[in-house]
Write a protein that holds these residues in place. Structure first.
Motif, PDB file in Angstrom:
ATOM      1  N   SER A 100       1.324  -0.965   0.128  1.00 36.70           N
ATOM      2  CA  SER A 100      -0.238   0.423   0.088  1.00 36.70           C
ATOM      3  C   SER A 100       1.154   1.094   0.210  1.00 36.70           C
ATOM      4  O   SER A 100       0.475   1.817  -1.046  1.00 36.70           O
ATOM      5  CB  SER A 100      -1.177  -0.010   1.405  1.00 36.70           C
ATOM      6  OG  SER A 100      -1.978  -1.062   1.024  1.00 36.70           O
ATOM      7  N   TYR A 153      -7.693   4.880  -1.076  1.00 36.67           N
ATOM      8  CA  TYR A 153      -7.861   3.271  -1.212  1.00 36.67           C
ATOM      9  C   TYR A 153      -5.938   2.929  -0.819  1.00 36.67           C
ATOM     10  O   TYR A 153      -5.599   1.509  -0.457  1.00 36.67           O
ATOM     11  CB  TYR A 153      -7.855   2.170  -2.725  1.00 36.67           C
ATOM     12  CG  TYR A 153      -8.822   2.814  -2.971  1.00 36.67           C
ATOM     13  CD1 TYR A 153     -10.064   2.255  -3.217  1.00 36.67           C
ATOM     14  CD2 TYR A 153      -9.071   3.482  -4.378  1.00 36.67           C
ATOM     15  CE1 TYR A 153     -11.074   2.221  -3.685  1.00 36.67           C
ATOM     16  CE2 TYR A 153     -10.340   3.967  -4.436  1.00 36.67           C
ATOM     17  CZ  TYR A 153     -11.819   3.202  -4.755  1.00 36.67           C
ATOM     18  OH  TYR A 153     -13.138   3.570  -4.426  1.00 36.67           O
ATOM     19  N   SER A 154      -4.996   3.487  -0.804  1.00 30.75           N
ATOM     20  CA  SER A 154      -4.286   2.690  -0.480  1.00 30.75           C
ATOM     21  C   SER A 154      -3.695   3.166   1.064  1.00 30.75           C
ATOM     22  O   SER A 154      -2.530   3.219   1.785  1.00 30.75           O
ATOM     23  CB  SER A 154      -3.042   3.198  -0.594  1.00 30.75           C
ATOM     24  OG  SER A 154      -2.891   2.527  -2.877  1.00 30.75           O
ATOM     25  N   ASP A 183      -5.507   2.790   4.537  1.00 29.38           N
ATOM     26  CA  ASP A 183      -6.648   1.526   5.131  1.00 29.38           C
ATOM     27  C   ASP A 183      -5.406   1.190   5.587  1.00 29.38           C
ATOM     28  O   ASP A 183      -4.902   0.489   6.770  1.00 29.38           O
ATOM     29  CB  ASP A 183      -7.532   1.394   4.572  1.00 29.38           C
ATOM     30  CG  ASP A 183      -8.382   2.249   4.250  1.00 29.38           C
ATOM     31  OD1 ASP A 183      -8.479   3.412   4.267  1.00 29.38           O
ATOM     32  OD2 ASP A 183      -8.953   1.912   3.092  1.00 29.38           O
ATOM     33  N   PHE A 201     -11.765  -7.857   1.371  1.00 30.92           N
ATOM     34  CA  PHE A 201     -11.377  -6.776   0.412  1.00 30.92           C
ATOM     35  C   PHE A 201     -11.494  -7.812  -0.567  1.00 30.92           C
ATOM     36  O   PHE A 201     -12.314  -7.526  -1.908  1.00 30.92           O
ATOM     37  CB  PHE A 201     -10.456  -5.879   0.707  1.00 30.92           C
ATOM     38  CG  PHE A 201     -10.491  -5.293  -0.630  1.00 30.92           C
ATOM     39  CD1 PHE A 201     -11.394  -3.620  -0.568  1.00 30.92           C
ATOM     40  CD2 PHE A 201      -9.483  -5.650  -1.647  1.00 30.92           C
ATOM     41  CE1 PHE A 201     -11.473  -3.190  -1.940  1.00 30.92           C
ATOM     42  CE2 PHE A 201      -9.385  -4.354  -2.615  1.00 30.92           C
ATOM     43  CZ  PHE A 201     -10.363  -3.398  -2.935  1.00 30.92           C
ATOM     44  N   SER A 227     -13.493  -8.430  -4.179  1.00 27.73           N
ATOM     45  CA  SER A 227     -12.604  -8.325  -5.115  1.00 27.73           C
ATOM     46  C   SER A 227     -13.643  -9.235  -6.067  1.00 27.73           C
ATOM     47  O   SER A 227     -13.507  -8.596  -7.859  1.00 27.73           O
ATOM     48  CB  SER A 227     -11.697  -8.317  -5.387  1.00 27.73           C
ATOM     49  OG  SER A 227     -10.349  -9.560  -4.596  1.00 27.73           O
ATOM     50  N   SER A 269     -19.229   1.234  -5.211  1.00 30.02           N
ATOM     51  CA  SER A 269     -18.228   1.853  -5.699  1.00 30.02           C
ATOM     52  C   SER A 269     -18.841   1.611  -7.104  1.00 30.02           C
ATOM     53  O   SER A 269     -18.688   2.113  -8.392  1.00 30.02           O
ATOM     54  CB  SER A 269     -16.932   1.518  -5.444  1.00 30.02           C
ATOM     55  OG  SER A 269     -16.374   1.648  -4.329  1.00 30.02           O
TER      56      SER A 269
END
Length: 382
Positions: free
Chosen positions: A27, A226-227, A229, A249, A253, A336
Motif C-alpha cells: 500500500s 484506497y492505499s 487504510d 476486501f 473483489s 463503488s
C-alpha cells in the motif's frame, strides 16, 4: 482463482504478521503510482482519438511522449529512493518488529525499483485498452497470478520463510510478463506505434497532460482513499490486523473484478462514440451499463449472506473476519459499483472535473475520519 489460492499459501509461507507487513508495504509503494502524473489515462483517450481520426503519426507521438516522460520520472525516483532508504527506519513506518529493519531495508528499494519499472511497462496495456483490446489486461493478470502461484508453491516446499525473497519474486514477475508482452506487441501488432525518442515533443506531452492532469488529481485522490487504510490499521493496531481487512476486501473483489472485466470496454467505446457524435448508442450503452451494475449489487448482497462459509473454506480458522467488517466492506463495494457507469462516462468523454473535485474532497476527509471511527469511536478495523 489463482489470486485466491495465493492468499492461504502466502499466509502459510510468511505467517499472519509478515503477510500484514507485506500488504502494508504494498500500500505504501502504491502511493508512488501518482508519479505517472495521469499520463496513462491521458494517453488512453488521446491515442483512441488520434487512431479514430486515422492519424497514426500523432498516435505514435503520443505513445513516445508518454513512455519517455514516465521513464525519465521513474529513473529519477529510483535513484532518489535508493539514497533516502539508508536514513529510514521502516519498522517504525510499518509498526513492525525492530528485528526486521535489515530485511525491510533491503526489500524496500527492490520492490520500489520494480514498481517504477512496472509503471513504464504497463503502458502497453493502456495502448491495448485504447485500441478496444480490453482482454489483454486480464490475460496479463492471469499469467502473473498463475506464475506467482507456481513459484510460491515451489519455494514453500524448498526454502525457508523469507519476506525478502517473497517480495522480490512478487514484484519482479509482473514486470517480466509486461516486458515480454511489450516486446512482441511493438514487434508485430503495434509496430507502427513503437516509441521513438525523436517523436517526443512538448506539444504532444501537453496534449496528453492537459487531459491527464485532471486524471492525475483523480488518481492521487484514489491512492489516498484506497492505499492508506492498510497503513492506518497497521499503525493504530498491528500489521496482523491488516490481514482480515484485506481478506474481506479480496472476497468482494470477486464481484468487482468480474464487473471490471465487463465494464472495462465501455471506457474506450464511450470515447469513440462521443467523438463520433453517436449519442443514440451512448444512451443505449449507459442503460445497459446501469443494469449490469444493479445485477452485481444484488450479487454482493448474496455474497454477504454466505461470507462466513466462504471464509472458512478459503483461509480456515487462521484469520477471523467480523460480520460488521464484512457488511461495511460489502456496502463500500456496492457504492463503488453503483457509480462506475457514470465515472466511466466522464472518463471516456474527458469530462472529469466534477469527479476530480469529489475525489479530492473524499481523500481529504478519508484519513481523519478513518482514525476517528477506528480509534475514538472504538470501531476498530471495521
Amino acid at each position: 482463482m489463482a489470486n485466491f489460492l495465493l492468499v492461504p499459501l502466502t499466509i502459510n509461507y510468511l505467517d499472519t504478521e509478515n503477510y500484514g507487513i507485506w500488504l502494508t508495504l504494498s500500500s505504501f509503494i502504491a502511493w508512488f503510482s501518482f508519479f505517472d502524473i495521469g499520463l496513462g489515462n491521458g494517453l488512453r483517450n488521446k491515442f483512441a482519438e488520434a487512431k479514430a481520426n486515422g492519424d497514426l503519426t500523432l498516435a505514435r507521438a503520443y505513445v513516445s511522449s508518454a513512455y519517455f516522460t514516465i521513464g525519465s520520472v521513474c529513473l529519477f525516483l529510483m535513484i532518489a529512493f535508493i539514497c533516502i532508504n539508508f536514513f529510514i527506519n521502516w519498522t517504525l513506518v510499518f509498526n513492525a518488529d525492530f528485528k526486521l529493519q535489515k530485511e525491510l531495508g533491503l526489500l524496500m528499494p527492490i520492490v520500489f525499483s520494480f514498481f517504477c519499472l512496472q509503471l513504464v511497462a504497463k503502458l502497453i496495456t493502456t495502448i491495448y485498452a485504447a485500441d478496444q483490446h480490453h482482454s489483454m489486461q486480464g490475460r496479463i493478470n492471469f499469467f502473473v497470478s498463475v506464475l506467482s502461484l507456481l513459484v510460491l508453491w515451489i519455494i514453500i516446499h524448498t526454502l525457508e520463510s523469507s519476506l525478502l525473497l517473497f517480495g522480490l519474486i512478487y514484484s519482479a514477475l509482473p514486470v517480466f510478463i509486461l516486458l515480454i508482452v511489450s516486446f512482441f506487441a511493438f514487434k508485430s501488432k503495434y509496430k507502427e506505434y513503437r516509441p521513438s525518442f525523436y517523436l517526443w515533443k512538448m506539444e504532444y506531452l501537453k496534449d496528453i497532460f492537459g487531459l491527464g492532469f485532471t486524471f492525475f488529481l483523480v488518481q492521487i485522490s484514489g491512492i489516498v482513499l484506497y492505499s492508506t487504510d492498510n497503513i492506518i490499521i497497521s499503525n493504530l493496531f498491528s500489521p496482523s490486523e491488516v490481514v482480515p481487512y484485506n481478506i474481506a476486501f479480496k472476497y468482494f473483489s470477486i464481484a468487482s473484478m468480474v464487473f471490471g472485466i465487463i465494464a472495462n470496454p465501455y471506457w474506450s467505446s464511450i470515447s469513440e462514440a462521443y467523438y463520433s457524435n453517436d449519442f443514440v448508442w451512448l444512451k443505449k450503452a449507459m442503460k445497459n451499463f446501469n443494469k449490469i451494475a444493479y445485477f452485481f449489487i444484488f450479487l454482493i448482497i448474496i455474497m454477504i449472506l454466505f461470507s462466513n462459509s466462504f471464509y472458512n473454506l478459503w483461509v480456515g480458522s487462521k484469520v477471523q473476519v467480523t460480520q460488521s467488517l464484512t457488511i461495511l466492506m460489502g456496502i463500500f463495494v456496492m457504492a463503488s459499483i453503483f457509480v462506475t457507469p457514470y465515472t466511466f462516462f466522464m472518463n471516456g468523454t474527458g469530462k472529469v472535473k466534477i469527479q476530480a473535485l469529489q475525489s479530492i474532497f473524499s481523500s481529504l476527509i478519508n484519513i481523519p475520519l478513518s482514525i476517528y471511527f477506528a480509534s475514538n469511536l472504538q470501531m476498530g478495523v471495521s
